[in-house]
Design an enzyme around this catalytic site. Sequence first.
Site, PDB file in Angstrom:
ATOM      1  N   LYS A  35       3.671 -11.754   1.924  1.00  0.00           N
ATOM      2  CA  LYS A  35       4.267 -10.934   2.799  1.00  0.00           C
ATOM      3  C   LYS A  35       4.043 -11.336   4.398  1.00  0.00           C
ATOM      4  CE  LYS A  35       3.222  -6.572   2.397  1.00  0.00           C
ATOM      5  NZ  LYS A  35       2.163  -5.505   2.334  1.00  0.00           N
ATOM      6  N   THR A  85      -1.990   4.499   2.097  1.00  0.00           N
ATOM      7  CA  THR A  85      -2.598   5.674   1.512  1.00  0.00           C
ATOM      8  C   THR A  85      -2.141   6.389   0.337  1.00  0.00           C
ATOM      9  OG1 THR A  85      -1.823   7.508   3.092  1.00  0.00           O
ATOM     10  CG2 THR A  85      -3.920   6.126   3.800  1.00  0.00           C
ATOM     11  N   CYS A 263       6.423   8.767   0.722  1.00  0.00           N
ATOM     12  CA  CYS A 263       5.658   9.528   1.594  1.00  0.00           C
ATOM     13  C   CYS A 263       5.750  11.002   1.338  1.00  0.00           C
ATOM     14  CB  CYS A 263       6.193   9.562   2.930  1.00  0.00           C
ATOM     15  SG  CYS A 263       5.946   7.750   3.753  1.00  0.00           S
TER      16      CYS A 263
END
Length: 444
Positions: A35, A85, A263
Amino acid sequence: MKISVIGCGYLGAVHAATLASMGHEVVGVDTDADKVAHLARGFAPFFEPGLEELLAEGRATGRLRFTTEMDLVAACEVHFLCVGTPQSKTSEIADLTYVEAATRSLAVRAKAGSVVVGKSTVPVGTVQRVRGWLAGSGAALAWNPEFLRQGTAVKDSLVPDRLVYGVDDGDAAAPLVLRALDEVYAPLLHAGVPRIVCNFATAELIKSAANAYLATKLSYINAMAELCDAAGADVTQLSAAMGLDPRIGQRYLAAGLGFGGGCLPKDIRSFRAQARGLSVDSVDMWMGLVDRINVDQRARVVSITAELCGGSVAGRRVTVLGAAFKPDTDDIRDSPALDVALRLAQAGAHVVVTDPKAINNAWMRYPQLKFDPSANSACSGAELVLLLTEWAEYRALSPEELGGIVARPVIIDARNVLDSKAWGASGWTVRGLGTASGAAVPVS
């Protein structure tokens, strides 16, 4: 300012590039070497409109660099925590493993007087744990939640709706924190972006509370779509009329297959778990209903597909338009489109999935499905077409051209974005969700 961004995934990469465009000297740090290599060359490891232009600008000016070396953050004045998270594998609460690892690593490198700013979406009470992990570093702490939407993240960063600073009023370092954040965001503040200062608990709750409200609007209108189907009403007209009420508004009031992504589903489940832990049963039950309505939309589309195939999809050739959870992204996390495709394949349908950007991600995650990058090729010989992700190119498809490719001109518009009258005039049977249109057609 000299700024570090810890975690260069979706949030971190966009935030780092945005800060560099504001004139700051930014170093992005991530443990994923591949990345980092992509970002260092100016290429985004995921699709997000406008991001590669910002990366190229930051690289050209020398203000933006990416590395795997955590030691390079030592000279920075402000550190943004942008690590993921994800939902815990054993519960609905968010997993703070990455937050803890990043904070502990930062604690031994951050210079005294620097400011650590959390941006990750975390359960209420997390800040107190982060404080413990930072103990002894001499760094001050703030929480600055993000409000990015995939597909418009660059615009959301450059022209945000608001800036939220979570600080501890009783901490002697609070003035330092506010000054640092104001300096970071000076161009946005000068442009008139609202600035809200609150305590830590409020800052921790804001993102999840906002997502819970948006999810509620989406599930509410999807429940109304089911009611409209039962009553013979049209949910698109109903939502248009409702949206004209300024107390309600039109945004997030479009019925369809429902929400997904990394999300909204995760955040409302974490929000529910937080409410349960605080014995706030009303929020727990409310979020449970919102989540259930959303997931049930996928089962509804599978049921409608079987109905349009005479009761069973077994052996039927079905084309799914869309793999990403929404248009203008290649993100397939909790994608409603792929969920429906997988359910149909498990029921015996021959499913072909196409998408402008998410094919590679989808193929690696679901090798049991068949993929085709070309919409026309994917639709060739199809007995039923499902529009499940409302990409602009799918909304612009020619019903006449597509009608000459498919075996049966039948389409489920699970996003209610097609001109059903125009498609119907071209010989198609169009079935929306809550639009009281389209009956089952005979199976030839």
